[in-house]
Design a protein around this motif. Structure first.
Motif, PDB file in Angstrom:
ATOM      1  N   PRO A  70       9.018  17.548  74.634  1.00 14.59           N
ATOM      2  CA  PRO A  70      10.096  18.473  74.252  1.00 14.59           C
ATOM      3  C   PRO A  70      11.146  17.747  73.410  1.00 14.59           C
ATOM      4  CG  PRO A  70      10.221  17.937  76.611  1.00 14.59           C
ATOM      5  CD  PRO A  70       9.001  17.253  76.076  1.00 14.59           C
ATOM      6  N   LEU A  71      11.250  18.127  72.157  1.00 16.78           N
ATOM      7  CA  LEU A  71      12.101  17.414  71.200  1.00 16.78           C
ATOM      8  C   LEU A  71      13.343  18.220  70.863  1.00 16.78           C
ATOM      9  CD1 LEU A  71       9.259  16.333  68.756  1.00 16.78           C
ATOM     10  CD2 LEU A  71      10.552  14.796  70.257  1.00 16.78           C
ATOM     11  N   GLU A  72      14.432  17.510  70.702  1.00 14.50           N
ATOM     12  CA  GLU A  72      15.697  18.165  70.402  1.00 14.50           C
ATOM     13  C   GLU A  72      15.748  18.632  68.956  1.00 14.50           C
ATOM     14  OE1 GLU A  72      20.273  17.440  71.804  1.00 14.50           O
ATOM     15  OE2 GLU A  72      18.635  16.122  72.384  1.00 14.50           O
ATOM     16  N   SER A  73      15.004  17.959  68.104  1.00 15.18           N
ATOM     17  CA  SER A  73      14.958  18.452  66.729  1.00 15.18           C
ATOM     18  C   SER A  73      13.521  18.475  66.237  1.00 15.18           C
ATOM     19  CB  SER A  73      15.814  17.578  65.815  1.00 15.18           C
ATOM     20  OG  SER A  73      15.210  16.318  65.654  1.00 15.18           O
ATOM     21  N   VAL A  74      13.061  19.674  65.933  1.00 14.03           N
ATOM     22  CA  VAL A  74      11.742  19.840  65.317  1.00 14.03           C
ATOM     23  C   VAL A  74      12.016  20.397  63.936  1.00 14.03           C
ATOM     24  CG1 VAL A  74       9.545  21.036  65.396  1.00 14.03           C
ATOM     25  CG2 VAL A  74      10.605  20.241  67.505  1.00 14.03           C
ATOM     26  N   LEU A  83       9.231  23.344  82.442  1.00 14.17           N
ATOM     27  CA  LEU A  83       9.966  22.121  82.145  1.00 14.17           C
ATOM     28  C   LEU A  83      11.192  22.039  83.037  1.00 14.17           C
ATOM     29  CD1 LEU A  83       9.934  22.219  78.250  1.00 14.17           C
ATOM     30  CD2 LEU A  83       9.064  20.309  79.616  1.00 14.17           C
ATOM     31  N   ASN A 113      15.857  26.174  69.860  1.00 12.61           N
ATOM     32  CA  ASN A 113      15.234  24.926  70.312  1.00 12.61           C
ATOM     33  C   ASN A 113      15.396  24.803  71.830  1.00 12.61           C
ATOM     34  OD1 ASN A 113      15.638  21.919  71.170  1.00 12.61           O
ATOM     35  ND2 ASN A 113      14.365  21.868  69.330  1.00 12.61           N
ATOM     36  N   ILE A 114      14.296  24.595  72.522  1.00 11.61           N
ATOM     37  CA  ILE A 114      14.316  24.712  73.977  1.00 11.61           C
ATOM     38  C   ILE A 114      15.084  23.553  74.630  1.00 11.61           C
ATOM     39  CG2 ILE A 114      12.145  23.538  74.651  1.00 11.61           C
ATOM     40  CD1 ILE A 114      13.441  26.999  75.789  1.00 11.61           C
ATOM     41  N   VAL A 115      15.065  22.382  74.020  1.00  9.92           N
ATOM     42  CA  VAL A 115      15.809  21.251  74.581  1.00  9.92           C
ATOM     43  C   VAL A 115      17.312  21.498  74.430  1.00  9.92           C
ATOM     44  CG1 VAL A 115      16.180  18.760  74.520  1.00  9.92           C
ATOM     45  CG2 VAL A 115      13.916  19.698  73.987  1.00  9.92           C
ATOM     46  N   GLN A 116      17.694  21.912  73.233  1.00 14.19           N
ATOM     47  CA  GLN A 116      19.112  22.223  73.010  1.00 14.19           C
ATOM     48  C   GLN A 116      19.562  23.389  73.884  1.00 14.19           C
ATOM     49  OE1 GLN A 116      20.082  22.668  68.817  1.00 14.19           O
ATOM     50  NE2 GLN A 116      18.737  20.986  68.240  1.00 14.19           N
ATOM     51  N   PHE A 121      14.810  20.240  83.236  1.00 10.97           N
ATOM     52  CA  PHE A 121      15.849  19.438  82.586  1.00 10.97           C
ATOM     53  C   PHE A 121      16.960  19.173  83.591  1.00 10.97           C
ATOM     54  CE2 PHE A 121      13.798  21.665  79.091  1.00 10.97           C
ATOM     55  CZ  PHE A 121      13.650  20.662  78.143  1.00 10.97           C
TER      56      PHE A 121
END
Lengths: 305, 305
Positions: free
Chosen positions: A223-227, B208, B182-185, B210
């Motif tokens: 899971p990446l913060e910026s794709v 996931l 964005n799923i992480v953000q 977090f």
């Protein structure tokens, strides 16, 4: 050991919600080669037009990719134009200009015919068969394909599937190929068509490995913060998988699983920048460090019994 | 340790490509209780009509679920009607009859107010706040929510989010809540709203976790050859997570990860039959055996350095 790849080299015009890029280097064989070059020696077979930049061939050479099989011919290089919405899992193709790729018939230099490992990227299955006829005695052959070939060249595709060890395919296309909405059943149907291993690619949800004689393996995507741009992630993944396998002798459950994770590692780098720019200057230490992050991502202890 | 759940108990009319079922027992609190009952003692708060069958309450009692908080009132039980296509990840709601659930105001029996763990299932966030006001000193509170409340009761939802330890939420709804694709953000934005832990549910792609002070954890879903009915999978998952946590003292990275896997284990049993029929008669050995299959599913060795 050496790894042969046959596929497209292209210019990509890509739009994502985070920006756009024109005439970026792309194509399945280029993403695959850049990725696999971190693990093994790559032999590249593809065709480009006379508009293809020296800078790109210089880069590939610097990564120890052999370019004897990269034919340069009069005309323009294959060009793809696509757009991604916020759901980065699926591209909308806006335009495809085959150009010099339209008459492509892969011819393998003598040295390439002895390649131990082969990746038939997503091209016409009849061309994939042409390639297989030219390879002498490969240890491991993998292929990718897509909905277009499943619909229009199913018979040729079935013939080549019977001759390969592994197929890497998107989830939707696996369902389409097998005519079955359940992914486990679909994978089993594809296994019955010939390959020993079926890799189901699920974009940002990772990839599943099915094999005839082992339980399934799930390789997560990180899971990446910026794709930034998912273009080429699947071929980059395949480059990590095949690159690692070609450098590790016998294919077994252990190194297949490590190869799948390395595929995910390389794909995670790829999508963080446009084109394969993030695959240009990786250090081995960065790859090892991200591999450990993948291990941590899925680690849990057993239950006390 | 005891685990309080407040949510819906319902009749479900469900159609999937593999069959249909009418007036099946369902509702978030029922799926959750059936699942959590394999790990801890559950206190159930919900309301049903006078059409609710003795068979169901007998079953819950047999699983050691306390029913003092299950109010039976004149009228009909909440009824949901939905359909799934071949993409089992998303239900289409065809009809919702709130019935006795329309006037529901949860009242906690005295004993329940001392519950150590609380799950606020997917109900009006104002009711979730009413419940929190009645619990004395809970160690761990988790909640679920959905698009309807994010749109119509955002303010109340934000207030209750500030008071819970964990939110479990679908991927699409997490994006909607955070206003970020964005799923992480998105997860980080939700963490800033109060909870220490955010669990993003991704249906057949797993979940996931977090948290503020640890790297993300990915819990896979098991690839199943037969998925019959995904209804209740999310609440069954939550039942495994909260059930395990309520029985294992201090919440830390290790038991959170085990809890996530057990959530996936319970959900994998749930979807294999209609309603929660597959959660009626599980043996502890079956749960342990499937936990091991999950471990095998994601196992790989480290790279030689």
């Amino acid at each position: 050991m050496s790894l042969l790849v046959v596929g497209s080299v292209a210019f990509d015009n890509v739009e994502t919600p985070f920006g756009k890029v024109e005439r970026a280097l792309g194509g399945s064989a280029l993403y695959f080669s850049a990725s696999a070059s971190y693990f093994t020696q790559v032999n590249l077979v593809a065709v480009v037009g006379d508009d293809f930049p020296e800078e790109a061939t210089d880069f590939l050479r610097s990564r120890n990719v052999d370019l004897e099989g990269l034919r340069r011919t009069e005309g323009e290089t294959f060009c793809w134009k696509g757009r991604y919405g916020f759901d980065l899992n699926e591209a909308v193709t806006l335009d495809t200009q085959l150009n010099v790729f339209g008459d492509f018939h892969p011819e393998l230099p003598a040295e390439y015919r002895k390649s131990s490992h082969v990746f038939l990227a997503n091209i016409d299955p009849e061309l994939q068969l042409e390639v297989l006829r030219q390879v002498e005695n490969p240890e491991f052959v993998a292929l990718d394909t897509m909905n277009f070939w499943i619909e229009s060249k199913r018979e040729a595709l079935v013939r080549v599937l019977a001759e390969v060890d592994m197929v890497l395919i998107n989830e939707t296309e696996a369902r389409q190929l097998a005519g079955n909405p359940n992914i486990v059943q679909a994978a089993n149907t594809v296994l019955e068509m010939g390959p020993k291993y079926v890799v189901i690619k699920r974009g940002e949800y990772g990839a599943l490995l099915f094999s005839r004689d082992d339980e399934p393996f799930f390789a997560p995507a990180y899971p990446l913060e910026s794709v930034f741009d998912p273009t080429g992630a699947g071929d980059t993944f395949a480059g990590g998988v095949l690159g690692y396998l070609s450098n590790h002798g016998e294919v077994n459950a252990d190194n297949l699983r490590q190869a799948m994770i390395l595929g995910g590692v390389m794909a995670s780098f790829c999508v963080q920048k446009f084109s394969f720019n993030n695959l240009r200057t990786l250090e081995d230490g960065e790859i090892a460090e991200r591999f450990k992050r993948f291990a941590k991502l899925v680690h849990f202890n057993g239950l006390e019994s």
